[in-house]
Scaffold this motif. Structure first.
Motif, PDB file in Angstrom:
ATOM      1  N   GLY A  47     -10.139 -19.253   5.382  1.00 28.55           N
ATOM      2  CA  GLY A  47      -8.825 -18.636   5.490  1.00 28.55           C
ATOM      3  C   GLY A  47      -8.544 -18.269   6.926  1.00 28.55           C
ATOM      4  O   GLY A  47      -9.373 -18.461   7.820  1.00 28.55           O
ATOM      5  N   SER A  48      -7.349 -17.735   7.165  1.00 28.46           N
ATOM      6  CA  SER A  48      -6.953 -17.398   8.530  1.00 28.46           C
ATOM      7  C   SER A  48      -5.937 -16.276   8.507  1.00 28.46           C
ATOM      8  O   SER A  48      -5.313 -15.991   7.473  1.00 28.46           O
ATOM      9  CB  SER A  48      -6.355 -18.626   9.235  1.00 28.46           C
ATOM     10  N   ALA A  49      -5.770 -15.646   9.660  1.00 30.22           N
ATOM     11  CA  ALA A  49      -4.701 -14.664   9.856  1.00 30.22           C
ATOM     12  C   ALA A  49      -4.383 -14.601  11.338  1.00 30.22           C
ATOM     13  O   ALA A  49      -5.275 -14.665  12.189  1.00 30.22           O
ATOM     14  CB  ALA A  49      -5.101 -13.289   9.334  1.00 30.22           C
ATOM     15  N   SER A  50      -3.097 -14.467  11.641  1.00 28.33           N
ATOM     16  CA  SER A  50      -2.624 -14.389  13.024  1.00 28.33           C
ATOM     17  C   SER A  50      -2.160 -12.964  13.324  1.00 28.33           C
ATOM     18  O   SER A  50      -2.090 -12.107  12.435  1.00 28.33           O
ATOM     19  CB  SER A  50      -1.462 -15.356  13.228  1.00 28.33           C
ATOM     20  N   PHE A  51      -1.803 -12.712  14.581  1.00 26.64           N
ATOM     21  CA  PHE A  51      -1.217 -11.424  14.945  1.00 26.64           C
ATOM     22  C   PHE A  51      -0.013 -11.104  14.072  1.00 26.64           C
ATOM     23  O   PHE A  51       0.163  -9.973  13.611  1.00 26.64           O
ATOM     24  CB  PHE A  51      -0.756 -11.449  16.411  1.00 26.64           C
ATOM     25  N   THR A  52       0.836 -12.113  13.859  1.00 27.18           N
ATOM     26  CA  THR A  52       2.057 -11.891  13.086  1.00 27.18           C
ATOM     27  C   THR A  52       1.738 -11.650  11.616  1.00 27.18           C
ATOM     28  O   THR A  52       2.339 -10.773  10.974  1.00 27.18           O
ATOM     29  CB  THR A  52       3.015 -13.085  13.245  1.00 27.18           C
ATOM     30  N   ASP A  53       0.781 -12.390  11.065  1.00 26.49           N
ATOM     31  CA  ASP A  53       0.354 -12.157   9.686  1.00 26.49           C
ATOM     32  C   ASP A  53      -0.115 -10.721   9.495  1.00 26.49           C
ATOM     33  O   ASP A  53       0.090 -10.116   8.431  1.00 26.49           O
ATOM     34  CB  ASP A  53      -0.782 -13.107   9.307  1.00 26.49           C
ATOM     35  N   GLN A  54      -0.751 -10.166  10.527  1.00 29.43           N
ATOM     36  CA  GLN A  54      -1.305  -8.810  10.444  1.00 29.43           C
ATOM     37  C   GLN A  54      -0.273  -7.728  10.782  1.00 29.43           C
ATOM     38  O   GLN A  54      -0.601  -6.546  10.732  1.00 29.43           O
ATOM     39  CB  GLN A  54      -2.495  -8.687  11.405  1.00 29.43           C
ATOM     40  N   GLY A  55       0.946  -8.139  11.142  1.00 29.33           N
ATOM     41  CA  GLY A  55       1.974  -7.179  11.488  1.00 29.33           C
ATOM     42  C   GLY A  55       1.907  -6.655  12.901  1.00 29.33           C
ATOM     43  O   GLY A  55       2.565  -5.668  13.245  1.00 29.33           O
ATOM     44  N   ARG A  56       1.133  -7.323  13.766  1.00 30.01           N
ATOM     45  CA  ARG A  56       0.993  -6.876  15.158  1.00 30.01           C
ATOM     46  C   ARG A  56       2.163  -7.356  16.024  1.00 30.01           C
ATOM     47  O   ARG A  56       2.390  -6.805  17.107  1.00 30.01           O
ATOM     48  CB  ARG A  56      -0.347  -7.350  15.728  1.00 30.01           C
ATOM     49  N   GLY A 114       6.380  -8.937  15.449  1.00 31.07           N
ATOM     50  CA  GLY A 114       7.441  -9.086  14.468  1.00 31.07           C
ATOM     51  C   GLY A 114       7.731 -10.521  14.090  1.00 31.07           C
ATOM     52  O   GLY A 114       8.317 -10.780  13.038  1.00 31.07           O
ATOM     53  N   SER A 115       7.358 -11.460  14.958  1.00 35.31           N
ATOM     54  CA  SER A 115       7.611 -12.869  14.675  1.00 35.31           C
ATOM     55  C   SER A 115       6.603 -13.719  15.431  1.00 35.31           C
ATOM     56  O   SER A 115       5.999 -13.284  16.421  1.00 35.31           O
ATOM     57  CB  SER A 115       9.027 -13.275  15.109  1.00 35.31           C
ATOM     58  N   HIS A 116       6.443 -14.964  14.951  1.00 31.23           N
ATOM     59  CA  HIS A 116       5.551 -15.900  15.638  1.00 31.23           C
ATOM     60  C   HIS A 116       6.076 -16.221  17.026  1.00 31.23           C
ATOM     61  O   HIS A 116       5.298 -16.378  17.982  1.00 31.23           O
ATOM     62  CB  HIS A 116       5.390 -17.176  14.811  1.00 31.23           C
ATOM     63  N   ALA A 117       7.391 -16.309  17.169  1.00 25.96           N
ATOM     64  CA  ALA A 117       7.974 -16.612  18.475  1.00 25.96           C
ATOM     65  C   ALA A 117       7.663 -15.511  19.482  1.00 25.96           C
ATOM     66  O   ALA A 117       7.374 -15.785  20.658  1.00 25.96           O
ATOM     67  CB  ALA A 117       9.487 -16.799  18.338  1.00 25.96           C
TER      68      ALA A 117
END
Length: 255
Positions: free
Chosen positions: A157-166, A168-171
């Motif tokens: 599995g994986s998680a990004s900054f945005t997935d974690q709410g760090r 507001g958007s991937h951009a």
């Protein structure tokens, strides 16, 4: 060519090809690991409108080869290429082929950052990984997941900054990556991923989420598992030079 030994153990000359449009100072980590290394950089040259799409990145192979050759002409003993996607965008097998072609052309060891990361995971005897994808967007995560699996790893599995709410958007996260992230910010995200996937044998961090190496030993101790990221390129480099890290730097570099 890992393990190649050079006759002189005075100082070593390392050439580094860095990404375009980015003031890359990551190599200060290498010289902190081994004071006997001198570094010369050159930057991948692209058009002013280069947008860092994966399709554009795939087209930089010949430019990277030319950059590597210029560093050899300046006296480099090993050449490194910084920037994960410049190999991973090709896929595992095609990325290895690109590295092989450039190595043959320049006649000295040539290592691509993106290829060194799965190699480091395998060297530690791990196979099941969690991906801490930091500033990557869903397209890049999907592409990297396929790449990691092609290399023989099992991605749980994986998680990004945005997935974690760090962010507001991937951009927003992507834009911030060009300025760099505070290492503590990144390592907290990486530890969160490790905790979310306790069955993973290692945490793999694609990309360059800030110079986190100083924080890796304590983070690994907290997770009781290795963390492998961009700094695997220093492991490959020091192996070629027959040198070792002179300070605590995590399981891979101190193995």
């Amino acid at each position: 060519m890992v393990g190649h030994r050079f006759p002189s153990m005075t100082r070593s000359k390392v050439g580094i090809v860095v990404p375009p449009h980015y003031f890359d100072t990551t190599s200060t980590e290498l010289t902190s690991l081994c004071a006997e290394v001198d570094v010369l950089h050159t930057q991948i040259r692209v058009s002013p409108d280069f947008g860092f799409t994966l399709d554009e990145i795939v087209q930089t192979g010949e430019e990277i080869s030319d950059c590597a050759a210029s560093l050899v002409a300046a006296g480099a003993e090993v050449v490194l290429q910084m920037g994960t996607p410049f190999s991973t965008a090709h896929g595992w097998s095609a990325g290895q082929e690109l590295q092989r072609r450039i190595t043959e052309r320049i006649g000295i060891p040539f290592e691509m950052m993106g290829l060194s990361v799965p190699a480091g995971i395998h060297a530690l005897g791990a196979r099941r990984v969690a991906l801490a994808t930091t500033y990557y967007d869903p397209e890049w995560v999907d592409r990297y997941t396929g790449y990691a699996e092609e290399s023989g790893l099992e991605v749980l599995g994986s998680a990004s900054f945005t997935d974690q709410g760090r962010f507001g958007s991937h951009a927003e996260a992507w834009s911030a990556s060009f300025q760099g992230f505070d290492p503590a910010f990144s390592i907290e995200s990486i530890i969160e991923v490790g905790r979310a996937f306790p069955e993973a044998e290692a945490v793999l961090v694609p990309g360059m989420p800030g110079r986190i190496l100083d924080l890796v030993p304590d983070a690994e101790a907290e997770l009781d598992r290795p963390i492998v990221s961009y700094f695997s390129i220093w492991w490959r480099c020091l192996s070629h030079l027959g040198r070792a890290a002179n300070r605590p730097a995590g399981r891979l570099l101190n193995s």
